[in-house]
Design a protein around this motif. Structure first.
Motif, PDB file in Angstrom:
ATOM      1  N   PHE A 298       0.836  -1.199   0.000  1.00 32.55           N
ATOM      2  CA  PHE A 298       0.000   0.000   0.000  1.00 32.55           C
ATOM      3  C   PHE A 298       0.873   1.252   0.000  1.00 32.55           C
ATOM      4  CE2 PHE A 298      -1.943   3.416   2.488  1.00 32.55           C
ATOM      5  CZ  PHE A 298      -3.159   3.597   1.837  1.00 32.55           C
ATOM      6  N   ASP A 299       1.850   1.291   0.887  1.00 29.00           N
ATOM      7  CA  ASP A 299       2.748   2.451   0.955  1.00 29.00           C
ATOM      8  C   ASP A 299       3.489   2.644  -0.360  1.00 29.00           C
ATOM      9  OD1 ASP A 299       1.992   2.942   3.541  1.00 29.00           O
ATOM     10  OD2 ASP A 299       3.762   2.021   4.456  1.00 29.00           O
ATOM     11  N   ALA A 300       3.988   1.541  -0.937  1.00 27.18           N
ATOM     12  CA  ALA A 300       4.753   1.632  -2.178  1.00 27.18           C
ATOM     13  C   ALA A 300       3.888   2.136  -3.324  1.00 27.18           C
ATOM     14  CB  ALA A 300       5.350   0.268  -2.522  1.00 27.18           C
ATOM     15  N   VAL A 301       2.663   1.635  -3.407  1.00 32.94           N
ATOM     16  CA  VAL A 301       1.760   2.056  -4.474  1.00 32.94           C
ATOM     17  C   VAL A 301       1.411   3.530  -4.340  1.00 32.94           C
ATOM     18  CG1 VAL A 301      -0.601   1.794  -5.368  1.00 32.94           C
ATOM     19  CG2 VAL A 301       0.798  -0.227  -4.914  1.00 32.94           C
ATOM     20  N   MET A 302       1.105   3.956  -3.115  1.00 30.45           N
ATOM     21  CA  MET A 302       0.748   5.356  -2.915  1.00 30.45           C
ATOM     22  C   MET A 302       1.920   6.283  -3.241  1.00 30.45           C
ATOM     23  SD  MET A 302      -2.420   5.203  -2.070  1.00 30.45           S
ATOM     24  CE  MET A 302      -2.983   6.644  -1.159  1.00 30.45           C
ATOM     25  N   ARG A 303       3.138   5.883  -2.861  1.00 26.76           N
ATOM     26  CA  ARG A 303       4.313   6.693  -3.179  1.00 26.76           C
ATOM     27  C   ARG A 303       4.567   6.723  -4.689  1.00 26.76           C
ATOM     28  NH1 ARG A 303       7.287   7.870   1.395  1.00 26.76           N
ATOM     29  NH2 ARG A 303       6.691   6.667   3.260  1.00 26.76           N
ATOM     30  N   GLU A 304       4.408   5.576  -5.323  1.00 29.72           N
ATOM     31  CA  GLU A 304       4.615   5.501  -6.766  1.00 29.72           C
ATOM     32  C   GLU A 304       3.629   6.397  -7.511  1.00 29.72           C
ATOM     33  OE1 GLU A 304       4.097   2.268 -10.412  1.00 29.72           O
ATOM     34  OE2 GLU A 304       4.064   1.581  -8.325  1.00 29.72           O
ATOM     35  N   LEU A 305       2.371   6.341  -7.110  1.00 29.01           N
ATOM     36  CA  LEU A 305       1.358   7.173  -7.768  1.00 29.01           C
ATOM     37  C   LEU A 305       1.623   8.650  -7.504  1.00 29.01           C
ATOM     38  CD1 LEU A 305      -1.856   5.078  -7.043  1.00 29.01           C
ATOM     39  CD2 LEU A 305      -0.695   5.349  -9.236  1.00 29.01           C
ATOM     40  N   ALA A 307       4.540  10.032  -6.924  1.00 29.35           N
ATOM     41  CA  ALA A 307       5.702  10.446  -7.710  1.00 29.35           C
ATOM     42  C   ALA A 307       5.363  10.580  -9.189  1.00 29.35           C
ATOM     43  CB  ALA A 307       6.834   9.428  -7.520  1.00 29.35           C
ATOM     44  N   ARG A 308       4.505   9.683  -9.663  1.00 33.39           N
ATOM     45  CA  ARG A 308       4.193   9.680 -11.103  1.00 33.39           C
ATOM     46  C   ARG A 308       3.200  10.771 -11.479  1.00 33.39           C
ATOM     47  NH1 ARG A 308       2.300   4.063 -13.651  1.00 33.39           N
ATOM     48  NH2 ARG A 308       4.331   3.516 -12.752  1.00 33.39           N
ATOM     49  N   TYR A 309       2.226  11.007 -10.596  1.00 29.32           N
ATOM     50  CA  TYR A 309       1.134  11.908 -10.967  1.00 29.32           C
ATOM     51  C   TYR A 309       1.007  13.120 -10.039  1.00 29.32           C
ATOM     52  CZ  TYR A 309      -0.235   7.827 -13.685  1.00 29.32           C
ATOM     53  OH  TYR A 309      -0.235   6.774 -14.560  1.00 29.32           O
ATOM     54  N   GLY A 310       1.933  13.260  -9.105  1.00 31.36           N
ATOM     55  CA  GLY A 310       1.794  14.303  -8.100  1.00 31.36           C
ATOM     56  C   GLY A 310       1.797  15.708  -8.665  1.00 31.36           C
ATOM     57  N   LYS A 311       2.398  15.906  -9.833  1.00 31.21           N
ATOM     58  CA  LYS A 311       2.477  17.240 -10.400  1.00 31.21           C
ATOM     59  C   LYS A 311       1.462  17.484 -11.515  1.00 31.21           C
ATOM     60  CE  LYS A 311       7.337  17.944  -9.239  1.00 31.21           C
ATOM     61  NZ  LYS A 311       8.687  18.311  -9.726  1.00 31.21           N
ATOM     62  N   VAL A 312       0.547  16.516 -11.670  1.00 31.81           N
ATOM     63  CA  VAL A 312      -0.476  16.685 -12.692  1.00 31.81           C
ATOM     64  C   VAL A 312      -1.305  17.940 -12.381  1.00 31.81           C
ATOM     65  CG1 VAL A 312      -2.600  15.715 -13.657  1.00 31.81           C
ATOM     66  CG2 VAL A 312      -0.617  14.253 -13.268  1.00 31.81           C
ATOM     67  N   GLY A 313      -1.489  18.802 -13.350  1.00 26.92           N
ATOM     68  CA  GLY A 313      -2.296  19.994 -13.176  1.00 26.92           C
ATOM     69  C   GLY A 313      -1.504  21.210 -12.741  1.00 26.92           C
ATOM     70  N   GLU A 314      -0.236  20.990 -12.331  1.00 28.77           N
ATOM     71  CA  GLU A 314       0.565  22.132 -11.937  1.00 28.77           C
ATOM     72  C   GLU A 314       1.019  22.910 -13.180  1.00 28.77           C
ATOM     73  OE1 GLU A 314       3.807  21.106  -9.483  1.00 28.77           O
ATOM     74  OE2 GLU A 314       2.565  20.210  -7.893  1.00 28.77           O
ATOM     75  N   ALA A 315       1.201  24.181 -12.994  1.00 27.72           N
ATOM     76  CA  ALA A 315       1.650  25.005 -14.104  1.00 27.72           C
ATOM     77  C   ALA A 315       3.072  24.617 -14.512  1.00 27.72           C
ATOM     78  CB  ALA A 315       1.611  26.482 -13.711  1.00 27.72           C
ATOM     79  N   ALA A 316       3.344  24.669 -15.797  1.00 35.76           N
ATOM     80  CA  ALA A 316       4.677  24.297 -16.308  1.00 35.76           C
ATOM     81  C   ALA A 316       5.708  25.323 -15.829  1.00 35.76           C
ATOM     82  CB  ALA A 316       4.631  24.250 -17.826  1.00 35.76           C
TER      83      ALA A 316
END
Length: 316
Positions: A298-305, A307-316
């Motif tokens: 659970f921890d690994a999946v949440m961290r992976e997601l 890291a992969r999608y944490g900046k989605v929607g942020e301004a470039a």
């Protein structure tokens, strides 16, 4: 991990063991509680004298929090509320009946009450009854089911969108990845049934555990959809394959030799209740290992997601 479920249950991990009849007794439930999760003692066997003995054993096997389930369709004891409250537990789940029946009385004795619901209508009724939270059970789970089953992927976010009460997800949960999915859908805890049936500390016969380990994802059947009596999800055997197309007049009568299956290993003696996650379980493991691996994944999946999608929607 800290959230409303861990705080209400007083546990380290928001994982609950399902209250399976004859199975959810001291041997299994204490192993779950000792692993930092939450063990539950069943009443769905209807054998309250034996349940009392199991409660006494539980108190000698763990000092960690644990609870009791009140399966209303199978409990006829008018003193069940006093019995539960007198055990010193702080958490109870109610199921297989009207949430209004015991909610006020249990809460009046200081217990936290979650009700098991298979539909939005059932959830709304439980909320109106004043429950403290919900166990939202999808139709892919094993055991007694709503005849019009709804998968966890649909049911859980639907109910979560209608209430702010804490939710424990059940049905389809067997590891950290499915736990993470349940949290994404609105749960704050998960309940495991079939995974715990197959655990090393589960009291059932090795034949049943091996049947789970060897099952494919298609090796459960949904029985008795049109009644009378409850619908069931069970492992595919010669008996249940026949019942899938030719339901018996009384499905509950087919559980009359349940103990020969549960503890004698005769897989055709009765109906081996099981969820679809049997198709994802490939080995028998100790409870502590199951809990530990679930939380780590659970921890690994949440961290992976993250890291992969944490900046989605942020301004470039």
């Amino acid at each position: 991990m800290k959230n409303r479920i861990t705080e209400l249950l007083g546990v380290q991990h928001p994982i609950v063991q399902a209250p399976m009849g004859w199975i959810a007794r001291a041997q299994l439930a204490s192993a779950v509680s000792n692993a930092g999760a939450f063990g539950i003692i069943e009443t769905s066997s209807g054998r309250l004298d034996e349940v009392r003995e199991e409660v006494a054993k539980m108190k000698t096997l763990t000092e960690m929090p644990w609870g009791i389930n009140v399966a209303q369709a199978f409990v006829r004891d008018p003193d069940i509320v006093s019995f539960v409250a007198d055990q010193g537990v702080r958490f109870v789940t109610t199921s297989a009946g009207d949430p209004n029946r015991y909610c006020d009385a249990l809460k009046g004795r200081g217990l936290t009450v979650f009700h098991v619901v298979p539909s939005l209508a059932a959830a709304e009724k439980a909320i109106a009854a004043g429950v403290d939270g919900l166990v939202v059970e999808g139709g892919e789970g094993g055991g007694f089911k709503n005849s019009r089953e709804v998968a966890t992927m649909v049911l859980l976010p639907l109910i979560a969108s209608k209430t702010r009460l804490p939710i424990i997800a059940a049905g389809g949960i067997t590891d950290g990845r499915t736990m993470a999915a349940a949290f994404a859908l609105g749960a704050e805890g998960v309940q495991m049934g079939t995974r715990m049936v197959s655990a090393a500390e589960s009291p059932v016969h090795r034949n049943w555990k091996d049947a789970i380990v060897n099952a494919k994802e298609t090796d459960t059947v949904f029985l008795n959809r049109h009644g009378p009596g409850p619908a069931l999800r069970a492992l595919r055997t010669e008996k249940t394959t026949k019942f899938e197309l030719e339901p018996p007049p009384n499905i509950m009568a087919e559980m009359g030799r349940a103990l020969e299956l549960y503890f004698g290993g005769d897989m055709e003696a009765a109906i081996a209740l099981s969820g679809q996650v049997a198709g994802r379980i490939d080995s028998v493991k100790p409870v502590a290992q199951i809990i530990g691996e679930t939380i780590a994944e659970f921890d690994a999946v949440m961290r992976e997601l993250g890291a992969r999608y944490g900046k989605v929607g942020e301004a470039a």
